[in-house]
Design an enzyme around this catalytic site. Structure first.
Site, mmCIF file in Angstrom:
data_model
loop_
_atom_site.group_PDB
_atom_site.id
_atom_site.type_symbol
_atom_site.label_atom_id
_atom_site.label_comp_id
_atom_site.label_asym_id
_atom_site.label_seq_id
_atom_site.Cartn_x
_atom_site.Cartn_y
_atom_site.Cartn_z
ATOM 1 N N GLY A 261 -39.639 1.763 -33.640
ATOM 2 C CA GLY A 261 -40.704 1.227 -32.781
ATOM 3 C C GLY A 261 -41.727 0.496 -33.629
ATOM 4 O O GLY A 261 -41.474 0.183 -34.793
ATOM 5 N N GLU B 2 -24.283 -19.452 -23.178
ATOM 6 C CA GLU B 2 -23.723 -18.236 -23.772
ATOM 7 C C GLU B 2 -22.760 -18.581 -24.920
ATOM 8 O O GLU B 2 -22.761 -17.932 -25.961
ATOM 9 C CB GLU B 2 -23.028 -17.405 -22.673
ATOM 10 C CG GLU B 2 -22.298 -16.167 -23.133
ATOM 11 C CD GLU B 2 -23.157 -15.174 -23.909
ATOM 12 O OE1 GLU B 2 -24.377 -15.310 -23.952
ATOM 13 O OE2 GLU B 2 -22.562 -14.280 -24.522
ATOM 14 N N LYS C 206 -28.498 -4.900 -32.203
ATOM 15 C CA LYS C 206 -27.917 -4.843 -30.860
ATOM 16 C C LYS C 206 -28.971 -4.488 -29.815
ATOM 17 O O LYS C 206 -28.935 -4.976 -28.703
ATOM 18 C CB LYS C 206 -26.806 -3.794 -30.849
ATOM 19 C CG LYS C 206 -26.136 -3.645 -29.499
ATOM 20 C CD LYS C 206 -24.709 -4.077 -29.556
ATOM 21 C CE LYS C 206 -24.068 -4.218 -28.215
ATOM 22 N NZ LYS C 206 -23.848 -5.618 -27.883
HETATM 23 C C1 G6P Z 1 -30.090 -8.444 -28.522
HETATM 24 C C2 G6P Z 1 -28.581 -8.505 -28.661
HETATM 25 C C3 G6P Z 1 -27.997 -9.438 -27.620
HETATM 26 C C4 G6P Z 1 -28.419 -8.991 -26.235
HETATM 27 C C5 G6P Z 1 -29.934 -8.907 -26.108
HETATM 28 C C6 G6P Z 1 -30.346 -8.209 -24.824
HETATM 29 O O1 G6P Z 1 -30.639 -9.648 -28.917
HETATM 30 O O2 G6P Z 1 -28.229 -8.926 -29.962
HETATM 31 O O3 G6P Z 1 -26.593 -9.417 -27.711
HETATM 32 O O4 G6P Z 1 -27.917 -9.883 -25.290
HETATM 33 O O5 G6P Z 1 -30.477 -8.129 -27.184
HETATM 34 O O6 G6P Z 1 -29.922 -6.889 -24.892
HETATM 35 P P1 G6P Z 1 -29.686 -5.947 -23.654
HETATM 36 O O7 G6P Z 1 -29.282 -4.639 -24.264
HETATM 37 O O8 G6P Z 1 -31.005 -5.861 -22.947
HETATM 38 O O9 G6P Z 1 -28.624 -6.537 -22.818
#
Ligand code: G6P
Length: 661
Positions: free
Chosen positions: A105, A534, A656
């Site tokens: 955090g 995308e 991620k």
């Molecule tokens: C990060 C990841 C992306 C993902 C985004 C949103 O940037 O690297 O791959 O699309 O977050 O994440 P979420 O878990 O909210 O779909």
């Protein structure tokens, strides 16, 4: 961002913590560290880079001396404050080296807190915001301890345990009975002091935290606290694992407690106490996780990403299974039932998300407007939370998030709730913060997505958008026939994906041909505008090639100036309602010497005459094409990255799950 693990139990902590870190590495991977309670001291090892660097430093699990520890905490970092070096790696400690803390955090007011602590004589070793927490606890704790000593003279005579041996954790991993009467006496005196000090400190912090901490004077305790960053407690057989998410827990136990914001857990060998910031005890449900650890392993694929791409026929099926009433052309979404009446009344939808999930939302916008007739907008969550959104009780905010932990998306939900909007979600991780905060939602049911670049989550999110479109559409004007048609096509998608996957080698060859380009355009219209965005994101994040996704029609307003023979374009051009328009845009690029790769519908012979290379996808309903057209783009980006020898599953600078703003 950042992964934390804590272990306390009958076994050696080190292997559990290292394994947990590896499973959480996707959350950040620029440095890592581990602190173990060993003998009567806490030992800490840190390393820059991936977990394997830490393992090498420790000497693998063969580090016999460290194996004696049955309690410890560990952290894998994604830098926010301070560059990735050993000093800034967690766990962090106070001046005395008694308190060790791992944190996920951001502490927003750390600078002012740090200044005061420095004025009080505290010496900092790192540039992190986290270190202030350790020093603050030290400050408060020592103060309180002084007070306690002066009010209990006996304590200062008998209670000297700083150097007391701790046979319980010396070289052994057994759950033996303590033989330290002195310690217990002092422990009794100090019982509650650590927790009360922590509470005082937490009240001083602004920002987000998931914290695990150990203290030298408490050899059988881990304290955890949560505000804004996820933290789950796994309850095993005489062992407890605390982690940022369940992937670090499920090899040990499926019984978990999800901590909520403002909750603190005091984890002992035989007891667990959860309470709030006012030290009032909270009763929590123990929940059973249904994820299988097999789903979180590579199963023979060289990378998680490739495994996850190949899982898509099955993952899409899992997302739609049990949610379709074919003969009525309707969709059943269990999670929406409780708000079904409210859903009839909404007259506007705002979709909010980040990254790939946001692109899935864009495809959803086209669907909801065209088929459900509901005005819909898509907003980056990071923008939504700071502007003045015009929402009311007839607006629904639909958040899309694989992890269910993205800080901006969570903040957008909270903002919408403030404004009385109905909050909905499409979330993959069961029990995640977003899943628990929304009014109603649908899980993706695709199992864990480990590769940082999102693939199966995207196609599942688009498929669920189609389900929601039918659900809401059938509550309104959508006819039975249209409902049936969408559902029928959706059910055919998994087989069609298999067909695209069988062209894997062809796509690899195309990747070989273009892998040395420095720039790329990704172009598409209408439903495949999101696909273009995308596809470009996938190439960028995986191969570090600059790629721009643009609506094909927009290209002539500036971007086309960049086109030459070294600047290829990926055209998403299925035979849909904008096919002819796309063809014209393609010609415009061709006539300026640009090379073209086209994603086209099977049987389209015309496109071969314009494009240099063509990847075919089966025909489907226009609104569902993003699910199919994205797959060759995922494979293309995967192969460019793999052929360049890059770290496909963990691209540089990314994480991620982004739990910071
Ligand atoms: C990060 C990841 C992306 C993902 C985004 C949103 O940037 O690297 O791959 O699309 O977050 O994440 P979420 O878990 O909210 O779909």
């Amino acid at each position: 961002m950042c992964g934390i693990v804590g272990y306390l139990g009958k076994n050696s902590a080190l292997p559990v913590l290292i394994d947990g870190l590896k499973r959480l590495e996707y959350r950040g991977y620029d440095s890592s560290g581990i602190a173990l309670y060993l003998g009567d001291d806490i030992q800490c090892v840190k390393a820059v880079g991936r977990i394997k660097e830490l393992e090498e430093k420790i000497g693998g699990y063969g580090a016999a001396s460290l194996l004696g520890a049955c309690i410890g905490i560990a952290h894998t970092r994604w830098a926010t404050h301070g560059e990735p070096n050993e000093n800034n790696a967690h766990p962090h400690s106070d001046c005395s080296g008694k308190i060790w803390i791992a944190h996920n955090g951001i502490i927003e007011n750390y600078k002012e807190l740090k200044k005061k602590l420095e004025e009080n004589g505290h010496k900092f070793r790192s540039e992190t915001d986290t270190e202030v927490i350790a020093h603050l606890i030290e400050d408060v704790y020592e103060n309180e301890l002084e007070k306690l000593k002066s009010s209990q003279p006996l304590f200062s005579k008998e209670g000297k345990n700083e150097k007391s041996p701790n046979p319980l954790y010396q070289g052994g991993i057994k759950n033996e009975k303590s033989t330290q009467p002195l310690f217990i006496k002092e422990g009794n005196n100090k019982e509650g002091l650590l927790v009360s000090s922590l509470i005082k400190v937490l009240k001083m912090l602004k920002g987000a935290y998931g914290i695990v901490l150990i203290h030298k004077d408490y050899p059988d305790k881990i304290i955890a606290a949560k505000m804004g960053s996820p933290l789950t407690i796994g309850l095993g057989d005489a062992e407890t694992i605390i982690a940022s998410d369940i992937s670090a827990i499920i090899t040990h136990t499926k019984q978990v407690i999800y901590l909520d914001d403002g909750e603190i857990a005091e984890i002992g060998k035989n007891d667990l106490r959860i309470f709030n910031i006012d030290n009032v005890k909270i009763k929590k449900e123990v929940e059973e996780v249904d994820w299988d650890i097999g789903e979180a392993e590579k199963k023979g694929f060289p990378h998680f990403m490739l495994k996850e791409i190949f899982e898509q026929p099955e993952s899409i099926m899992n997302s739609i299974r049990g949610r379709i009433i074919e003969e009525e052309g309707k969709v059943k979404l269990g999670g929406f039932e409780s708000v079904s009446q409210k859903l009839r009344d909404i007259n506007r939808i705002i979709i909010t998300a980040c990254g790939t999930a946001m692109h899935a939302g864009l495809a959803g916008e086209y669907m909801l407007e065209e088929y459900a007739g509901i005005p819909t907008e898509v907003e980056y969550a990071s923008e939504f939370r700071y502007r003045k959104p015009l929402i009311d009780k007839n607006t629904a905010l639909l958040a899309i998030s694989q992890s269910g932990e993205t800080a901006d998306t969570l903040a957008a939900i909270r903002e919408a709730k403030e404004k009385n909007a109905l909050t909905l979600g499409i979330v993959n991780v069961v029990g995640s913060s977003i899943a628990r905060e929304i009014d109603a939602g649908a899980y993706n049911h695709i199992g864990p997505e480990i590769s940082v670049a999102s693939t199966k989550a995207f196609t599942s999110q688009v498929a669920i958008m189609a389900l929601i479109t039918v659900y809401l559409g059938r509550q309104r004007q959508m006819s039975l026939v249209i409902g049936e048609r969408i559902i029928k096509e959706l059910l055919l998608i998994p087989e069609k994906i298999k067909k695209i996957l069988s062209r894997n080698d062809e796509i690899k060859k195309i990747a070989e041909k273009y892998m040395n380009a420095d720039n790329f355009f990704y172009l598409g219209r209408k439903y495949n505008n999101p696909t273009a965005l995308e596809g470009a994101l996938k190439l960028k994040e995986l191969s570090y090639i600059h790629a721009e996704g643009i609506p094909s029609g927009e290209m002539k307003h500036g971007s086309i100036a960049l086109i030459d023979k070294n600047f290829p374009s990926m055209f998403i051009c299925p035979q849909d309602s904008v096919y002819e328009k796309n063809i014209s845009n393609m010609e415009e690029i061709k006539s300026r010497g640009g090379r073209i790769i086209a994603i086209a519908t099977e049987g389209d012979g015309r496109i071969k005459e314009i494009a240099d290379d063509v990847i075919y996808i089966p025909k489907t309903l226009e609104m569902l094409t993003p699910i199919l057209s994205t797959i060759p783009l995922q494979l293309f980006a995967y192969y460019v990255s793999a052929l360049k020898g890059l770290d496909v599953d963990k691209p540089r600078n990314l994480a991620k799950s982004v739990t910071v703003e």
